[in-house]
Design an enzyme around this catalytic site. Structure first.
Site, PDB file in Angstrom:
ATOM      1  N   PHE A   9      -9.416   2.497  11.561  1.00 45.34           N
ATOM      2  CA  PHE A   9      -8.458   3.498  11.158  1.00 45.34           C
ATOM      3  C   PHE A   9      -6.852   3.427  11.677  1.00 45.34           C
ATOM      4  O   PHE A   9      -6.636   2.092  12.673  1.00 45.34           O
ATOM      5  CB  PHE A   9      -8.524   5.135  12.581  1.00 45.34           C
ATOM      6  N   ASP A  10      -5.935   3.102  10.626  1.00 51.86           N
ATOM      7  CA  ASP A  10      -4.481   3.238  10.778  1.00 51.86           C
ATOM      8  C   ASP A  10      -3.924   4.130  12.082  1.00 51.86           C
ATOM      9  O   ASP A  10      -4.673   4.815  12.114  1.00 51.86           O
ATOM     10  CB  ASP A  10      -3.530   3.283   9.697  1.00 51.86           C
ATOM     11  N   VAL A  11      -2.956   3.861  12.651  1.00 50.34           N
ATOM     12  CA  VAL A  11      -2.095   4.644  13.356  1.00 50.34           C
ATOM     13  C   VAL A  11      -1.749   5.689  13.184  1.00 50.34           C
ATOM     14  O   VAL A  11      -1.193   6.837  12.840  1.00 50.34           O
ATOM     15  CB  VAL A  11      -1.827   3.740  15.078  1.00 50.34           C
ATOM     16  N   ASP A 181      -2.902   5.477   5.709  1.00 50.35           N
ATOM     17  CA  ASP A 181      -1.705   6.060   4.533  1.00 50.35           C
ATOM     18  C   ASP A 181      -0.922   4.677   3.814  1.00 50.35           C
ATOM     19  O   ASP A 181      -1.093   5.655   3.134  1.00 50.35           O
ATOM     20  CB  ASP A 181      -0.176   6.963   5.476  1.00 50.35           C
TER      21      ASP A 181
END
Length: 232
Positions: A9-11, A181
């Site tokens: 996961f990106d933050v 995103d």
């Protein structure tokens, strides 16, 4: 439905609302400098900042140049000569306080933590990202956090993902999925590394690039369906 083992996961603007954190930090920084912050100046800052980070992702400049010039470049255009390094330190202290969740993020990660190997993959400054994740309550739900500053590389570089993969026990690339995103950092990086990709696109931005994610979602809770996981 494909079965995954490892979720990356990106933050920013995937799990934590970076836009809200950035807005607060900018307001406090401009108040400190006693300069009015208008909507036009805020938009211009974002344009400068995004351009610098894009150059960083492309390997054209280093992280220090992004951080230490973005404020001086902005203020200079409005007739103010400032110490970019000092302003970055102030801005960073304000930014570290921003840890508001993206809608559904905590519930999703809580539901997935016992079913998948969860890892964070993020560009940025390690101290800032770790503090925000800890304050948000998300940090202990992940097996490890990989910040570009600590790796010597950044998304979308394949070397960044090689570094990450080498530190995930039993990792299998065909069982991995990256969720983020950014088309240019997360999705392109995932593709270069051989991962399946999921583009989180809540604003329904048009994709006018040649980067084609396998999945596209507008809400985080759409991942439950992709992963065939029941909500908690």
């Amino acid at each position: 439905m494909k079965e995954y083992q490892t979720l990356l996961f990106d933050v920013d603007d995937t799990l934590l609302d970076f836009g809200a954190a950035e807005k607060l930090a900018l307001r406090l920084l401009f108040e400190d400098q006693q300069v009015p912050l208008t909507a036009a100046i805020e938009a211009h800052y974002k344009q400068i900042n995004q351009g610098l980070w894009k150059s960083f992702e492309e390997g054209k400049i280093d992280r220090e140049e992004v951080l230490n010039t973005r404020h001086s470049l902005l203020f200079r255009e409005y007739g103010h000569e400032v110490d970019g390094i000092m302003l970055e330190q102030k801005y960073r202290s304000y930014l570290e306080e921003g840890h508001e969740h993206v809608l559904g993020a905590f519930e999703l990660i809580s539901a997935l933590q016992d079913k998948y190997d969860l890892y964070i993959v993020t560009n940025g400054v390690s101290k800032t990202q770790i503090k925000r994740l800890r304050d948000s309550g998300l940090y202990p739900l992940f097996k490890n956090v990989f910040v570009s500053e600590d790796t010597g590389y950044q998304k979308p570089m394949k070397e960044y993902f090689d570094h990450v993969f080498a530190r995930i026990p039993g990792f299998a690339v065909d069982k991995g999925l990256i969720i983020g995103d950014s088309l240019s950092a997360d999705i392109k990086g995932g593709q270069l590394a051989g991962l399946d990709t999921c583009w989180f696109n809540p604003a329904k931005k048009p994709n006018d690039t040649e980067i084609a994610p396998i999945y596209e979602i507008q809400k985080l809770d759409e991942l439950y369906r992709i992963l065939n996981v029941e909500r908690v």
